[in-house]
Motif scaffolding. Sequence first.
Motif, PDB file in Angstrom:
ATOM      1  N   ARG A  88     -15.502 -28.630   4.464  1.00  0.00           N
ATOM      2  CA  ARG A  88     -16.776 -28.268   3.828  1.00  0.00           C
ATOM      3  C   ARG A  88     -17.874 -29.303   4.070  1.00  0.00           C
ATOM      4  O   ARG A  88     -19.047 -28.944   4.243  1.00  0.00           O
ATOM      5  CB  ARG A  88     -16.560 -28.094   2.318  1.00  0.00           C
ATOM      6  CG  ARG A  88     -17.804 -27.620   1.562  1.00  0.00           C
ATOM      7  CD  ARG A  88     -17.482 -27.291   0.118  1.00  0.00           C
ATOM      8  NE  ARG A  88     -17.134 -28.474  -0.651  1.00  0.00           N
ATOM      9  CZ  ARG A  88     -18.040 -29.245  -1.275  1.00  0.00           C
ATOM     10  NH1 ARG A  88     -19.343 -28.970  -1.178  1.00  0.00           N
ATOM     11  NH2 ARG A  88     -17.652 -30.286  -1.981  1.00  0.00           N
ATOM     12  N   LYS A  89     -17.503 -30.578   4.108  1.00  0.00           N
ATOM     13  CA  LYS A  89     -18.507 -31.640   4.168  1.00  0.00           C
ATOM     14  C   LYS A  89     -18.726 -32.195   5.568  1.00  0.00           C
ATOM     15  O   LYS A  89     -19.589 -33.053   5.757  1.00  0.00           O
ATOM     16  CB  LYS A  89     -18.098 -32.782   3.225  1.00  0.00           C
ATOM     17  CG  LYS A  89     -17.957 -32.353   1.770  1.00  0.00           C
ATOM     18  CD  LYS A  89     -17.405 -33.477   0.902  1.00  0.00           C
ATOM     19  CE  LYS A  89     -17.150 -33.023  -0.528  1.00  0.00           C
ATOM     20  NZ  LYS A  89     -16.577 -34.085  -1.381  1.00  0.00           N
ATOM     21  N   PHE A  90     -17.941 -31.717   6.539  1.00  0.00           N
ATOM     22  CA  PHE A  90     -18.137 -32.189   7.913  1.00  0.00           C
ATOM     23  C   PHE A  90     -18.005 -31.066   8.939  1.00  0.00           C
ATOM     24  O   PHE A  90     -18.936 -30.810   9.707  1.00  0.00           O
ATOM     25  CB  PHE A  90     -17.159 -33.311   8.244  1.00  0.00           C
ATOM     26  CG  PHE A  90     -17.226 -33.749   9.682  1.00  0.00           C
ATOM     27  CD1 PHE A  90     -18.329 -34.462  10.146  1.00  0.00           C
ATOM     28  CD2 PHE A  90     -16.215 -33.436  10.568  1.00  0.00           C
ATOM     29  CE1 PHE A  90     -18.413 -34.844  11.487  1.00  0.00           C
ATOM     30  CE2 PHE A  90     -16.288 -33.816  11.899  1.00  0.00           C
ATOM     31  CZ  PHE A  90     -17.385 -34.521  12.355  1.00  0.00           C
ATOM     32  N   GLU A  91     -16.883 -30.388   8.957  1.00  0.00           N
ATOM     33  CA  GLU A  91     -16.617 -29.457  10.054  1.00  0.00           C
ATOM     34  C   GLU A  91     -17.552 -28.252  10.045  1.00  0.00           C
ATOM     35  O   GLU A  91     -18.085 -27.871  11.096  1.00  0.00           O
ATOM     36  CB  GLU A  91     -15.153 -29.018  10.012  1.00  0.00           C
ATOM     37  CG  GLU A  91     -14.188 -30.175  10.286  1.00  0.00           C
ATOM     38  CD  GLU A  91     -12.731 -29.781  10.131  1.00  0.00           C
ATOM     39  OE1 GLU A  91     -12.413 -28.573  10.275  1.00  0.00           O
ATOM     40  OE2 GLU A  91     -11.889 -30.670   9.870  1.00  0.00           O
ATOM     41  N   ARG A  92     -17.763 -27.652   8.889  1.00  0.00           N
ATOM     42  CA  ARG A  92     -18.643 -26.475   8.847  1.00  0.00           C
ATOM     43  C   ARG A  92     -20.105 -26.811   9.147  1.00  0.00           C
ATOM     44  O   ARG A  92     -20.754 -26.107   9.923  1.00  0.00           O
ATOM     45  CB  ARG A  92     -18.511 -25.775   7.494  1.00  0.00           C
ATOM     46  CG  ARG A  92     -17.226 -24.966   7.367  1.00  0.00           C
ATOM     47  CD  ARG A  92     -17.119 -24.288   6.020  1.00  0.00           C
ATOM     48  NE  ARG A  92     -15.834 -23.629   5.863  1.00  0.00           N
ATOM     49  CZ  ARG A  92     -15.327 -23.270   4.686  1.00  0.00           C
ATOM     50  NH1 ARG A  92     -16.005 -23.502   3.569  1.00  0.00           N
ATOM     51  NH2 ARG A  92     -14.151 -22.677   4.620  1.00  0.00           N
ATOM     52  N   PRO A  93     -20.675 -27.872   8.549  1.00  0.00           N
ATOM     53  CA  PRO A  93     -22.080 -28.161   8.861  1.00  0.00           C
ATOM     54  C   PRO A  93     -22.346 -28.461  10.331  1.00  0.00           C
ATOM     55  O   PRO A  93     -23.454 -28.231  10.820  1.00  0.00           O
ATOM     56  CB  PRO A  93     -22.375 -29.388   7.987  1.00  0.00           C
ATOM     57  CG  PRO A  93     -21.405 -29.302   6.859  1.00  0.00           C
ATOM     58  CD  PRO A  93     -20.159 -28.735   7.465  1.00  0.00           C
ATOM     59  N   TYR A  94     -21.339 -28.991  11.055  1.00  0.00           N
ATOM     60  CA  TYR A  94     -21.540 -29.362  12.455  1.00  0.00           C
ATOM     61  C   TYR A  94     -20.647 -28.548  13.389  1.00  0.00           C
ATOM     62  O   TYR A  94     -20.331 -28.996  14.491  1.00  0.00           O
ATOM     63  CB  TYR A  94     -21.272 -30.858  12.629  1.00  0.00           C
ATOM     64  CG  TYR A  94     -22.017 -31.713  11.631  1.00  0.00           C
ATOM     65  CD1 TYR A  94     -23.409 -31.695  11.579  1.00  0.00           C
ATOM     66  CD2 TYR A  94     -21.328 -32.505  10.714  1.00  0.00           C
ATOM     67  CE1 TYR A  94     -24.095 -32.448  10.646  1.00  0.00           C
ATOM     68  CE2 TYR A  94     -22.013 -33.268   9.778  1.00  0.00           C
ATOM     69  CZ  TYR A  94     -23.396 -33.235   9.747  1.00  0.00           C
ATOM     70  OH  TYR A  94     -24.080 -33.978   8.809  1.00  0.00           O
ATOM     71  N   GLN A  95     -20.256 -27.340  12.944  1.00  0.00           N
ATOM     72  CA  GLN A  95     -19.292 -26.548  13.694  1.00  0.00           C
ATOM     73  C   GLN A  95     -19.758 -26.250  15.110  1.00  0.00           C
ATOM     74  O   GLN A  95     -18.995 -26.357  16.070  1.00  0.00           O
ATOM     75  CB  GLN A  95     -18.996 -25.236  12.969  1.00  0.00           C
ATOM     76  CG  GLN A  95     -17.815 -24.466  13.548  1.00  0.00           C
ATOM     77  CD  GLN A  95     -16.504 -25.226  13.403  1.00  0.00           C
ATOM     78  OE1 GLN A  95     -16.099 -25.516  12.276  1.00  0.00           O
ATOM     79  NE2 GLN A  95     -15.852 -25.564  14.504  1.00  0.00           N
ATOM     80  N   SER A  96     -21.025 -25.871  15.268  1.00  0.00           N
ATOM     81  CA  SER A  96     -21.501 -25.515  16.610  1.00  0.00           C
ATOM     82  C   SER A  96     -21.498 -26.723  17.537  1.00  0.00           C
ATOM     83  O   SER A  96     -21.238 -26.596  18.741  1.00  0.00           O
ATOM     84  CB  SER A  96     -22.906 -24.914  16.539  1.00  0.00           C
ATOM     85  OG  SER A  96     -23.832 -25.841  16.006  1.00  0.00           O
ATOM     86  N   LEU A  97     -21.759 -27.911  16.989  1.00  0.00           N
ATOM     87  CA  LEU A  97     -21.717 -29.121  17.810  1.00  0.00           C
ATOM     88  C   LEU A  97     -20.275 -29.463  18.185  1.00  0.00           C
ATOM     89  O   LEU A  97     -19.992 -29.810  19.337  1.00  0.00           O
ATOM     90  CB  LEU A  97     -22.354 -30.291  17.053  1.00  0.00           C
ATOM     91  CG  LEU A  97     -23.829 -30.123  16.664  1.00  0.00           C
ATOM     92  CD1 LEU A  97     -24.295 -31.325  15.852  1.00  0.00           C
ATOM     93  CD2 LEU A  97     -24.704 -29.936  17.892  1.00  0.00           C
ATOM     94  N   LEU A  98     -19.382 -29.357  17.225  1.00  0.00           N
ATOM     95  CA  LEU A  98     -17.971 -29.621  17.509  1.00  0.00           C
ATOM     96  C   LEU A  98     -17.430 -28.636  18.535  1.00  0.00           C
ATOM     97  O   LEU A  98     -16.685 -29.010  19.453  1.00  0.00           O
ATOM     98  CB  LEU A  98     -17.163 -29.545  16.216  1.00  0.00           C
ATOM     99  CG  LEU A  98     -17.436 -30.662  15.191  1.00  0.00           C
ATOM    100  CD1 LEU A  98     -16.826 -30.306  13.842  1.00  0.00           C
ATOM    101  CD2 LEU A  98     -16.886 -31.993  15.687  1.00  0.00           C
ATOM    102  N   ASP A  99     -17.809 -27.375  18.404  1.00  0.00           N
ATOM    103  CA  ASP A  99     -17.359 -26.358  19.359  1.00  0.00           C
ATOM    104  C   ASP A  99     -17.872 -26.643  20.766  1.00  0.00           C
ATOM    105  O   ASP A  99     -17.224 -26.270  21.758  1.00  0.00           O
ATOM    106  CB  ASP A  99     -17.828 -24.969  18.916  1.00  0.00           C
ATOM    107  CG  ASP A  99     -17.087 -24.456  17.690  1.00  0.00           C
ATOM    108  OD1 ASP A  99     -16.036 -25.037  17.343  1.00  0.00           O
ATOM    109  OD2 ASP A  99     -17.563 -23.487  17.068  1.00  0.00           O
TER     110      ASP A  99
END
Length: 311
Positions: A88-99
């Motif tokens: 909730r506090k890292f992966e979702r907010p930056y999901q498109s960057l991580l992808d």
Amino acid sequence: MSGVLSRLLTVGWVAWLSIAASFAQELNLPNLPNSLRIAVIGDSGTGGEAQIEIGQRMALFREKFPFELVLMLGDNIYGRDRPKDYVRKFERPYQSLLDAGVKFYAALGNHDRPRQVNYPLFNMKGRRYYSFSPGKDVRFFALDSTKMDSAQIEWLDGELAHTQESWKICFLHHPLYSSGRRHGSSIRLQRLLEPLLVKHGVQVVFAGHDHFYERIHPQKGISHFVSGGAAKLRKNNIRKSPLTAKGFDQDRHFMLLEVAPSALYFQAISRTGEKVDSGRIENTSSASGKATSPVVGVVCHPPLLTAWACQ
């Protein structure tokens, strides 16, 4: 006639929105071939709406400025850090960057639990402090400013002494210099770290902790930035100070950096996509490893923003 007028007004409104959107995505970095492109966020890990908006804005800017990595300046996960909190506090907010394969490199803040060093997506590999080089003659040094002990000081001295890259950039949570009313400068870190940074020719230091943006006038030849507003904000928290070259405490923000052999270019961007600050720091490293005072060229902020000291 009224229908024609209505259509004309609609077309005009759409055109205005298009122009405004373009203005709000203004990029003031040269996008040179073979340069290193970076984003910087600090005090980011809330999982709230502002963090999500910053993440979306970063993804939009990446379409024209394809940064490869993100420096995290601490307070990366506020509160509990269960597996679902990292989502909730890292992966979702930056999901498109991580992808897209963007790598995040974290430094610990005072709200971060020590076990975060083992979270794979922070790329800390179990270490409180570490250095890494993505190539292109740049080395980054992530420091644990919450626990700045003698072992870390000794490590940093050795790492800086043996670094071959001409760009030496440190990032940590607590700022050596800040005009924040809430926290401000850390005299202790100035005493412990500054002699090493000067001795080994570090050119730039990034810190968070104070929830705003501030570019400090170079101190002993080193450029310092405070960037602690990627999710949190303390409005009107910058007190007017001789330290401040530019300050912005009216909204959240993030930074973009471009590192080329001869210069580092920077731009601070608000949550709404407007330019807060931009400029250039020359690479003044010499063969001796010492650096002279940096030259900073500044592009003024747009009048929509309450930012100071365009000079």
